[in-house]
Design a protein around this motif. Structure first.
Motif, PDB file in Angstrom:
ATOM      1  N   TYR A 172     -10.623 -14.718   3.133  1.00 40.59           N
ATOM      2  CA  TYR A 172     -10.744 -14.429   1.613  1.00 40.59           C
ATOM      3  C   TYR A 172      -9.306 -14.224   1.017  1.00 40.59           C
ATOM      4  O   TYR A 172      -8.903 -12.685   0.680  1.00 40.59           O
ATOM      5  N   PRO A 173      -8.750 -15.378   0.886  1.00 35.68           N
ATOM      6  CA  PRO A 173      -7.128 -14.945   0.482  1.00 35.68           C
ATOM      7  C   PRO A 173      -7.144 -14.333  -0.988  1.00 35.68           C
ATOM      8  O   PRO A 173      -6.036 -13.782  -1.258  1.00 35.68           O
ATOM      9  N   ASP A 174      -8.126 -14.617  -1.855  1.00 36.11           N
ATOM     10  CA  ASP A 174      -7.962 -13.722  -3.219  1.00 36.11           C
ATOM     11  C   ASP A 174      -8.541 -12.397  -3.045  1.00 36.11           C
ATOM     12  O   ASP A 174      -8.231 -11.656  -4.061  1.00 36.11           O
ATOM     13  N   LEU A 175      -9.050 -12.027  -2.360  1.00 37.60           N
ATOM     14  CA  LEU A 175      -9.730 -10.323  -2.174  1.00 37.60           C
ATOM     15  C   LEU A 175      -8.526  -9.381  -2.092  1.00 37.60           C
ATOM     16  O   LEU A 175      -7.497  -9.474  -1.066  1.00 37.60           O
ATOM     17  N   VAL A 176      -8.494  -8.384  -3.006  1.00 32.84           N
ATOM     18  CA  VAL A 176      -7.486  -7.506  -2.629  1.00 32.84           C
ATOM     19  C   VAL A 176      -7.495  -6.851  -1.200  1.00 32.84           C
ATOM     20  O   VAL A 176      -8.594  -6.112  -1.070  1.00 32.84           O
ATOM     21  N   THR A 177      -6.784  -6.750  -0.547  1.00 29.60           N
ATOM     22  CA  THR A 177      -6.794  -5.994   0.735  1.00 29.60           C
ATOM     23  C   THR A 177      -5.786  -5.362   1.250  1.00 29.60           C
ATOM     24  O   THR A 177      -4.551  -5.597   1.042  1.00 29.60           O
ATOM     25  N   TYR A 178      -5.912  -4.084   1.553  1.00 28.97           N
ATOM     26  CA  TYR A 178      -4.937  -3.220   2.076  1.00 28.97           C
ATOM     27  C   TYR A 178      -5.061  -2.867   3.576  1.00 28.97           C
ATOM     28  O   TYR A 178      -5.979  -3.157   4.250  1.00 28.97           O
ATOM     29  N   ARG A 179      -4.050  -2.159   3.835  1.00 23.64           N
ATOM     30  CA  ARG A 179      -3.840  -1.937   5.453  1.00 23.64           C
ATOM     31  C   ARG A 179      -3.758  -0.400   5.599  1.00 23.64           C
ATOM     32  O   ARG A 179      -3.197   0.297   4.960  1.00 23.64           O
ATOM     33  N   GLY A 180      -4.261   0.128   6.937  1.00 21.39           N
ATOM     34  CA  GLY A 180      -3.944   1.374   7.396  1.00 21.39           C
ATOM     35  C   GLY A 180      -4.175   2.537   6.642  1.00 21.39           C
ATOM     36  O   GLY A 180      -5.204   2.592   5.741  1.00 21.39           O
ATOM     37  N   GLU A 181      -3.548   3.687   7.119  1.00 24.03           N
ATOM     38  CA  GLU A 181      -3.907   5.019   6.272  1.00 24.03           C
ATOM     39  C   GLU A 181      -3.339   4.650   4.885  1.00 24.03           C
ATOM     40  O   GLU A 181      -4.388   5.554   3.882  1.00 24.03           O
ATOM     41  N   GLU A 182      -2.558   3.888   4.440  1.00 17.50           N
ATOM     42  CA  GLU A 182      -2.100   3.899   3.053  1.00 17.50           C
ATOM     43  C   GLU A 182      -3.526   3.225   2.103  1.00 17.50           C
ATOM     44  O   GLU A 182      -3.664   3.605   1.108  1.00 17.50           O
ATOM     45  N   GLY A 183      -3.671   2.176   2.878  1.00 18.24           N
ATOM     46  CA  GLY A 183      -4.873   1.451   2.149  1.00 18.24           C
ATOM     47  C   GLY A 183      -6.091   2.201   1.977  1.00 18.24           C
ATOM     48  O   GLY A 183      -6.745   2.313   1.047  1.00 18.24           O
ATOM     49  N   LEU A 184      -6.454   3.152   3.207  1.00 20.44           N
ATOM     50  CA  LEU A 184      -7.569   4.119   2.926  1.00 20.44           C
ATOM     51  C   LEU A 184      -7.218   4.988   1.666  1.00 20.44           C
ATOM     52  O   LEU A 184      -8.239   5.427   0.866  1.00 20.44           O
ATOM     53  N   LYS A 185      -5.964   5.432   1.543  1.00 19.00           N
ATOM     54  CA  LYS A 185      -5.749   6.479   0.490  1.00 19.00           C
ATOM     55  C   LYS A 185      -5.796   5.779  -0.921  1.00 19.00           C
ATOM     56  O   LYS A 185      -6.380   6.367  -1.767  1.00 19.00           O
ATOM     57  N   ILE A 186      -5.424   4.407  -1.052  1.00 18.53           N
ATOM     58  CA  ILE A 186      -5.486   3.718  -2.267  1.00 18.53           C
ATOM     59  C   ILE A 186      -7.033   3.626  -2.731  1.00 18.53           C
ATOM     60  O   ILE A 186      -7.496   3.827  -3.695  1.00 18.53           O
ATOM     61  N   LEU A 187      -8.151   3.391  -1.598  1.00 17.99           N
ATOM     62  CA  LEU A 187      -9.273   3.444  -1.676  1.00 17.99           C
ATOM     63  C   LEU A 187      -9.962   4.479  -2.429  1.00 17.99           C
ATOM     64  O   LEU A 187     -10.863   4.389  -3.072  1.00 17.99           O
ATOM     65  N   GLY A 188      -9.473   5.791  -1.704  1.00 19.83           N
ATOM     66  CA  GLY A 188      -9.865   6.872  -2.168  1.00 19.83           C
ATOM     67  C   GLY A 188      -9.780   7.119  -3.622  1.00 19.83           C
ATOM     68  O   GLY A 188     -10.486   8.027  -4.313  1.00 19.83           O
TER      69      GLY A 188
END
Ligand code: NDP
Ligand code: MG
Length: 382
Positions: A69-85
Motif C-alpha cells: 500500500y504505497p499510498d497509505l499513510v504509514t508510521y513506525r514505532g512508538e512515535e507512530g503510536l503517539k501520532i495515531l493517538g
C-alpha cells in the motif's frame, strides 16, 4: 458514523473491536490502526477495513505495508503510536496495546480532547496521576473504560451519585490456579498458567490473571478512574465471571452489571455510550443455564498480587509505576522460561522495597522510573 482509532488492532481486544465494527458498519468506521510485530494480520485488516492511517512496530513490517500500500499513510514505532493517538479526525481512540507503551498515545488523545475507550490498564496504573491532571485541563476528553470490571463499575455508578458511593466491589475469576497451594505453584509451567478458565486474552494479561496481579492492577485502575479511596475498594472471587463488578451506595443498595464473559460488549459500550446498540455478534445471558453465582474472599496469603497493588496504590507517587514495570518484565521473564512462577511476587516485592517514591510531574518522570525498574529487574533476574 463514528471514526475509530484502534491502537493494538492485532491483539485480543483489537480483534474483538474489529469484530464489533464488522457487525456494525453503519455506526463505525476504522480511521487508524496499529500493530507491533504481526504485520501479516495488519495487512489483512488493512484490506478489510481500509484505514486512512496505520502504524507498525517493526522495520520489516513497515516495508511489507509500504510494498503493498504505497499510498497509505504509514508510521513506525512508538512515535507512530503517539501520532495515531492524537489524530484530529478521530472520535474515539481505543487503547488496546499491551503494557505501558500506551501511555504517550493516551496523553495525546487527552490533549486532543477525544473519547478514549481505555483497555490498556497499565496506562492508568503507571500514569493515572498525570492522566487525571491532564483531564482537568482538557475538559473535552473523556475516558470510558473497556476493562470489563471497570465498564461494570462505570455502568453501576449510573445508579446513584458519585458522592453516594460507599464501596466498589471488583470481581475476579480467581484465575487458573485458584485453590492451589504454594507447593503446587512452585513448578507450574507457562502452558498451565496460560489456560484461563473464562476469558480468552493476550498472554501478558493471562499470566497477570493467574498471579492475580491483574486484579491488583485493576484496583489501582479503579482508584484512578473513579476517585474512590483504596479503603473503599474490595475484591471478591466470583469464578463464574457473570457479575462483572458492583457498586454499593450509602443506603446499602448494590448495583451490578451482569453479562456473558465477552469483551465485545464493553468495547461497543465504550464506543456508543450513552447509547446501547444491538449487535448480532453478542450472545445473550441465559439465566436458566447458570445454576449458581458464588462469591468468596481471595487467598491473599498465596496470591500476593492484590495485596502488593493495594500497598503500591496507597503509597502512591511513582510506586504504582514501579509495581507495573517490575511486573511487565517479570511476566516476560516467566513467559521466556527464565524465572519460576512464584518469583514474579519476589520481583514485585524487591522492586517496591528498593524504590523511594517520587512525585509524578510529567511523562519523563514516569519514563525514568519505568526504565530504571526494568533495568534493575533485568540485571538481577534475567
Ligand atoms: P494482546 O497481547 O493480545 O495484544 C496486544 C496488542 O498490542 C497487539 O496489537 C500488539 O501488536 C500490540 N503491542 C504489543 N507490544 C507493543 C509495543 N511494544 N508497541 C506497540 N504495540 C504493541 O493483548 P490484549 O488485547 O489481551 O490486551 C491489550 C490491553 O487490554 C492490555 O493492557 C490488557 O491489560 C487490556 N485488557 C485486555 C483484556 C482482554 O480480554 N484481552 C481485558 C481487559 C483489559 P502485535 O500483536 O502486532 O505484536
Ligand atoms: Mg478485567
Amino acid at each position: 458514523m463514528k471514526m475509530i482509532t484502534i491502537l493494538g488492532s492485532t491483539g485480543s481486544i483489537g480483534t474483538n473491536a474489529l469484530e464489533v465494527i464488522r457487525n456494525s458498519k453503519e455506526n463505525f468506521k476504522v480511521l487508524a490502526m496499529s500493530a507491533h510485530s504481526n504485520h501479516e494480520l495488519l495487512l489483512e485488516q488493512i484490506e478489510e477495513f481500509s484505514p486512512k492511517y496505520v502504524s507498525i512496530g517493526t522495520e520489516v513490517g513497515y516495508r511489507a505495508i509500504k510494498d503493498k500500500y504505497p499510498d497509505l499513510v504509514t508510521y513506525r514505532g512508538e512515535e507512530g503510536l503517539k501520532i495515531l493517538g492524537g489524530l484530529e479526525e478521530a472520535d474515539t481512540v481505543l487503547t488496546a496495546v499491551s503494557g505501558s507503551v500506551g501511555i504517550e498515545a493516551t496523553i495525546e488523545a487527552v490533549k486532543k480532547e477525544k473519547r478514549i475507550a481505555l483497555a490498556n490498564k497499565e496506562t492508568m496504573v503507571a500514569a493515572g496521576d498525570l492522566i487525571n491532571k491532564l483531564m482537568e485541563e482538557y475538559r473535552g476528553a473523556e475516558i470510558i473504560p473497556v476493562d470489563s470490571e471497570h465498564s461494570a463499575i462505570f455502568q453501576s455508578m449510573l445508579g446513584g451519585r458519585r458522592e453516594e458511593v460507599k464501596k466498589i466491589i471488583i470481581t475476579a475469576s480467581g484465575g487458573t490456579f485458584k485453590g492451589k497451594s504454594l507447593e503446587e505453584l512452585e513448578n507450574v509451567t507457562v502452558e498451565e498458567a496460560l489456560k484461563h478458565p473464562n476469558w480468552s486474552m493476550g498472554k501478558k494479561i493471562t499470566i497477570d490473571s493467574s498471579t492475580l496481579v491483574n486484579k491488583g492492577l485493576e484496583v489501582i485502575e479503579a482508584h484512578q478512574l473513579f476517585k474512590v479511596p483504596y479503603e473503599s475498594i474490595e475484591v471478591l472471587v466470583h469464578p463464574q465471571s457473570i457479575v462483572h463488578s458492583m457498586v454499593e451506595f450509602h443506603d446499602t443498595t448494590v448495583m451490578a452489571q451482569l453479562g456473558a464473559p465477552d469483551m465485545k460488549v464493553p468495547i461497543q459500550y465504550a464506543f456508543t455510550y450513552p447509547e446501547r446498540k444491538e449487535n448480532h455478534s453478542f450472545g445473550n445471558l441465559d439465566f436458566k443455564k447458570i445454576s449458581k453465582l458464588t462469591f468468596e474472599e481471595p487467598d491473599h496469603g498465596i496470591f500476593k498480587g492484590i495485596e502488593y497493588a493495594f500497598e503500591a496504590g496507597k503509597t502512591g507517587k511513582s510506586m504504582p509505576a514501579v509495581f507495573n514495570a517490575a511486573n511487565e518484565v517479570a511476566v516476560e521473564l516467566f513467559l521466556k522460561g527464565k524465572i519460576k512462577f512464584l518469583e514474579i511476587y519476589k520481583i514485585l516485592r524487591e522492586a517496591m522495597d528498593r524504590h523511594t517514591p517520587v512525585e509524578i510531574i510529567d511523562f519523563e518522570t514516569i519514563k525514568k522510573v519505568d526504565t530504571e525498574t526494568r533495568n534493575w529487574v533485568m540485571a538481577n533476574f534475567a
